[in-house]
Scaffold this motif. Structure first.
Motif, PDB file in Angstrom:
ATOM      1  N   GLU A 101      31.630  55.939 -25.259  1.00 58.38           N
ATOM      2  CA  GLU A 101      32.339  56.181 -26.673  1.00 58.38           C
ATOM      3  C   GLU A 101      31.015  55.887 -27.644  1.00 58.38           C
ATOM      4  OE1 GLU A 101      36.059  55.262 -27.587  1.00 58.38           O
ATOM      5  OE2 GLU A 101      35.979  56.779 -25.940  1.00 58.38           O
ATOM      6  N   HIS A 102      31.434  56.170 -28.935  1.00 65.06           N
ATOM      7  CA  HIS A 102      30.603  56.347 -30.046  1.00 65.06           C
ATOM      8  C   HIS A 102      29.397  55.100 -30.012  1.00 65.06           C
ATOM      9  CE1 HIS A 102      32.525  53.406 -32.498  1.00 65.06           C
ATOM     10  NE2 HIS A 102      33.709  54.076 -32.044  1.00 65.06           N
ATOM     11  N   ASP A 103      30.190  53.694 -29.476  1.00 71.04           N
ATOM     12  CA  ASP A 103      29.109  52.636 -29.788  1.00 71.04           C
ATOM     13  C   ASP A 103      28.557  52.254 -28.142  1.00 71.04           C
ATOM     14  OD1 ASP A 103      31.509  51.901 -28.134  1.00 71.04           O
ATOM     15  OD2 ASP A 103      32.360  50.411 -29.521  1.00 71.04           O
ATOM     16  N   GLY A 104      28.845  53.220 -27.277  1.00 69.09           N
ATOM     17  CA  GLY A 104      28.140  53.160 -25.711  1.00 69.09           C
ATOM     18  C   GLY A 104      29.198  52.345 -24.980  1.00 69.09           C
ATOM     19  N   LEU A 105      30.387  51.988 -25.328  1.00 67.15           N
ATOM     20  CA  LEU A 105      31.460  51.514 -24.351  1.00 67.15           C
ATOM     21  C   LEU A 105      31.657  52.528 -23.396  1.00 67.15           C
ATOM     22  CD1 LEU A 105      33.325  49.402 -23.652  1.00 67.15           C
ATOM     23  CD2 LEU A 105      35.227  50.682 -25.269  1.00 67.15           C
ATOM     24  N   PRO A 106      31.396  52.315 -22.273  1.00 62.70           N
ATOM     25  CA  PRO A 106      31.704  53.417 -21.010  1.00 62.70           C
ATOM     26  C   PRO A 106      33.095  53.300 -20.645  1.00 62.70           C
ATOM     27  CG  PRO A 106      30.469  51.499 -20.122  1.00 62.70           C
ATOM     28  CD  PRO A 106      30.756  51.150 -21.672  1.00 62.70           C
ATOM     29  N   ILE A 107      33.647  54.523 -20.523  1.00 59.68           N
ATOM     30  CA  ILE A 107      35.082  54.695 -19.927  1.00 59.68           C
ATOM     31  C   ILE A 107      34.857  55.516 -18.875  1.00 59.68           C
ATOM     32  CG2 ILE A 107      37.262  55.779 -20.591  1.00 59.68           C
ATOM     33  CD1 ILE A 107      36.472  53.477 -22.394  1.00 59.68           C
ATOM     34  N   LEU A 108      35.550  54.802 -17.571  1.00 62.53           N
ATOM     35  CA  LEU A 108      35.477  55.340 -16.336  1.00 62.53           C
ATOM     36  C   LEU A 108      36.286  56.699 -16.247  1.00 62.53           C
ATOM     37  CD1 LEU A 108      35.310  52.283 -14.254  1.00 62.53           C
ATOM     38  CD2 LEU A 108      33.453  53.501 -15.265  1.00 62.53           C
ATOM     39  N   SER A 109      35.864  57.694 -15.948  1.00 61.86           N
ATOM     40  CA  SER A 109      36.775  59.043 -16.129  1.00 61.86           C
ATOM     41  C   SER A 109      37.611  59.472 -14.793  1.00 61.86           C
ATOM     42  CB  SER A 109      36.092  60.324 -16.590  1.00 61.86           C
ATOM     43  OG  SER A 109      35.231  60.380 -15.853  1.00 61.86           O
ATOM     44  N   ALA A 110      37.508  58.795 -13.847  1.00 62.48           N
ATOM     45  CA  ALA A 110      38.174  58.922 -12.709  1.00 62.48           C
ATOM     46  C   ALA A 110      39.279  57.973 -12.275  1.00 62.48           C
ATOM     47  CB  ALA A 110      37.125  59.355 -11.451  1.00 62.48           C
ATOM     48  N   VAL A 111      39.747  56.921 -13.142  1.00 57.56           N
ATOM     49  CA  VAL A 111      40.798  56.129 -12.890  1.00 57.56           C
ATOM     50  C   VAL A 111      42.065  56.458 -13.133  1.00 57.56           C
ATOM     51  CG1 VAL A 111      38.931  54.116 -12.618  1.00 57.56           C
ATOM     52  CG2 VAL A 111      40.305  54.644 -14.744  1.00 57.56           C
ATOM     53  N   PRO A 112      43.046  55.908 -12.867  1.00 59.83           N
ATOM     54  CA  PRO A 112      44.465  56.480 -13.097  1.00 59.83           C
ATOM     55  C   PRO A 112      44.793  56.049 -14.575  1.00 59.83           C
ATOM     56  CG  PRO A 112      44.692  55.401 -10.826  1.00 59.83           C
ATOM     57  CD  PRO A 112      43.194  55.117 -11.470  1.00 59.83           C
ATOM     58  N   ALA A 113      44.205  54.881 -15.011  1.00 55.86           N
ATOM     59  CA  ALA A 113      44.808  54.604 -16.517  1.00 55.86           C
ATOM     60  C   ALA A 113      43.727  53.444 -17.154  1.00 55.86           C
ATOM     61  CB  ALA A 113      45.987  53.751 -16.526  1.00 55.86           C
ATOM     62  N   TRP A 114      43.357  53.642 -18.275  1.00 58.58           N
ATOM     63  CA  TRP A 114      42.505  52.615 -19.071  1.00 58.58           C
ATOM     64  C   TRP A 114      43.046  52.386 -20.400  1.00 58.58           C
ATOM     65  CZ3 TRP A 114      40.142  54.264 -23.556  1.00 58.58           C
ATOM     66  CH2 TRP A 114      40.324  55.767 -23.928  1.00 58.58           C
ATOM     67  N   VAL A 120      38.715  36.300 -22.769  1.00 56.48           N
ATOM     68  CA  VAL A 120      38.006  37.344 -23.805  1.00 56.48           C
ATOM     69  C   VAL A 120      39.508  37.994 -24.241  1.00 56.48           C
ATOM     70  CG1 VAL A 120      37.102  39.281 -24.632  1.00 56.48           C
ATOM     71  CG2 VAL A 120      35.920  37.504 -23.102  1.00 56.48           C
ATOM     72  N   ILE A 121      39.855  37.824 -25.604  1.00 60.91           N
ATOM     73  CA  ILE A 121      40.989  38.704 -26.048  1.00 60.91           C
ATOM     74  C   ILE A 121      40.696  39.505 -26.847  1.00 60.91           C
ATOM     75  CG2 ILE A 121      43.196  38.334 -27.266  1.00 60.91           C
ATOM     76  CD1 ILE A 121      43.188  35.472 -26.454  1.00 60.91           C
ATOM     77  N   GLY A 122      41.210  40.925 -26.424  1.00 60.42           N
ATOM     78  CA  GLY A 122      41.121  41.981 -27.361  1.00 60.42           C
ATOM     79  C   GLY A 122      42.166  42.701 -28.134  1.00 60.42           C
ATOM     80  N   GLU A 123      42.309  43.418 -29.195  1.00 60.23           N
ATOM     81  CA  GLU A 123      43.277  44.295 -29.833  1.00 60.23           C
ATOM     82  C   GLU A 123      42.982  45.723 -29.380  1.00 60.23           C
ATOM     83  OE1 GLU A 123      45.922  45.129 -33.803  1.00 60.23           O
ATOM     84  OE2 GLU A 123      44.024  43.589 -34.081  1.00 60.23           O
ATOM     85  N   VAL A 124      44.188  46.262 -28.527  1.00 58.25           N
ATOM     86  CA  VAL A 124      44.038  47.468 -27.934  1.00 58.25           C
ATOM     87  C   VAL A 124      43.843  48.476 -29.080  1.00 58.25           C
ATOM     88  CG1 VAL A 124      45.496  49.417 -26.843  1.00 58.25           C
ATOM     89  CG2 VAL A 124      45.500  46.985 -26.270  1.00 58.25           C
ATOM     90  N   ASP A 125      42.747  49.292 -28.854  1.00 57.81           N
ATOM     91  CA  ASP A 125      42.558  50.559 -29.720  1.00 57.81           C
ATOM     92  C   ASP A 125      42.570  51.962 -29.413  1.00 57.81           C
ATOM     93  OD1 ASP A 125      40.048  50.721 -28.432  1.00 57.81           O
ATOM     94  OD2 ASP A 125      38.862  49.912 -30.253  1.00 57.81           O
ATOM     95  N   ALA A 126      42.666  52.102 -28.182  1.00 62.14           N
ATOM     96  CA  ALA A 126      42.816  53.449 -27.405  1.00 62.14           C
ATOM     97  C   ALA A 126      43.253  53.185 -26.109  1.00 62.14           C
ATOM     98  CB  ALA A 126      41.621  54.200 -27.657  1.00 62.14           C
ATOM     99  N   GLY A 127      43.481  54.391 -25.224  1.00 63.65           N
ATOM    100  CA  GLY A 127      43.939  54.110 -23.925  1.00 63.65           C
ATOM    101  C   GLY A 127      44.080  55.529 -23.234  1.00 63.65           C
ATOM    102  N   GLY A 128      44.545  55.756 -22.168  1.00 65.59           N
ATOM    103  CA  GLY A 128      44.926  56.849 -21.411  1.00 65.59           C
ATOM    104  C   GLY A 128      45.576  56.734 -20.255  1.00 65.59           C
ATOM    105  N   ILE A 129      46.456  57.522 -19.651  1.00 62.09           N
ATOM    106  CA  ILE A 129      46.977  57.547 -18.307  1.00 62.09           C
ATOM    107  C   ILE A 129      46.713  58.915 -17.797  1.00 62.09           C
ATOM    108  CG2 ILE A 129      48.968  57.416 -17.007  1.00 62.09           C
ATOM    109  CD1 ILE A 129      50.153  55.654 -18.799  1.00 62.09           C
ATOM    110  N   ARG A 130      45.899  59.044 -16.674  1.00 61.44           N
ATOM    111  CA  ARG A 130      45.389  60.156 -16.299  1.00 61.44           C
ATOM    112  C   ARG A 130      46.156  60.637 -15.208  1.00 61.44           C
ATOM    113  NH1 ARG A 130      40.185  57.507 -17.389  1.00 61.44           N
ATOM    114  NH2 ARG A 130      39.309  58.508 -19.212  1.00 61.44           N
ATOM    115  N   GLU A 131      46.766  59.740 -14.337  1.00 62.42           N
ATOM    116  CA  GLU A 131      47.578  60.231 -13.242  1.00 62.42           C
ATOM    117  C   GLU A 131      48.624  59.128 -12.935  1.00 62.42           C
ATOM    118  OE1 GLU A 131      45.878  60.166  -9.150  1.00 62.42           O
ATOM    119  OE2 GLU A 131      44.185  59.606 -10.193  1.00 62.42           O
ATOM    120  N   GLU A 132      49.720  59.340 -12.375  1.00 63.47           N
ATOM    121  CA  GLU A 132      50.600  58.103 -11.779  1.00 63.47           C
ATOM    122  C   GLU A 132      50.222  58.112 -10.418  1.00 63.47           C
ATOM    123  OE1 GLU A 132      52.967  56.747 -13.504  1.00 63.47           O
ATOM    124  OE2 GLU A 132      52.709  57.993 -15.510  1.00 63.47           O
TER     125      GLU A 132
END
Length: 170
Positions: A104-117, A134-146
């Protein structure tokens, strides 16, 4: 034998032994750095606002990176991802070696081969015994496969199996 029957396990040993009976989804948590680790402590906190959480051991090698981070990503692993879970659970190694990822723009790695993130902006950190919550407010995500989830139960990886419908004639 239960503690009521004469043994007196420490509370930590009792908790560890009892929680082995609790199946938990396996995730990989990542933060900018890049840094990441395998966790079963991920959970949903709230739908409005959309909050998620995880815990990290305060003395874990990734704890300083988590403390510096503004955001994190949680990757929900599929039943074929046990090797990935093992790699991110191992210390003293490059956990990202051979792992496809986007930054991501801030260097956050998103693993690209997992079903969902999901990714989230950190809104709170709380000391919790020998861990940090640690608590976070969701800002993005995706489901790549069921895909069936990777779960941890009784010290081993497993995959869920749907049960037949419950009988209603009893």
């Amino acid at each position: 034998m239960s503690s009521r029957e004469g043994t007196h396990p420490t509370k930590a040993a009792l908790l560890r032994r009892t929680l082995r009976r609790h199946a938990a989804g396996v995730t990989v948590i990542t933060v900018p750095g890049p840094a990441g680790f395998t966790a079963t402590s991920f959970c949903s906190v709230s739908l409005d606002p959309a909050l998620i959480s995880f815990c990290v051991a305060a003395r874990a090698s990734v704890a300083p990176a988590v403390e510096r981070a503004d955001r994190f990503a949680v990757h929900l692993l599929g039943s074929d991802d046990a090797g990935l879970a093992d790699r991110f659970a191992r210390s003293g190694t490059d956990r990202f070696a051979g792992t496809a990822r986007l930054l991501e723009h801030d260097g956050l790695p998103i693993l690209s081969a997992v079903p969902a993130w999901l990714s989230a902006r950190i809104v709170a950190r709380y000391p919790a015994g020998d861990h940090v919550l640690v608590i976070g407010e969701v800002d993005a995500g995706g489901i790549r496969e069921e895909a069936p989830a990777l779960i941890r139960h009784d010290g081993s990886y497993a995959a869920p199996t749907p049960l037949p419908p419950a009988r209603t004639d009893r």
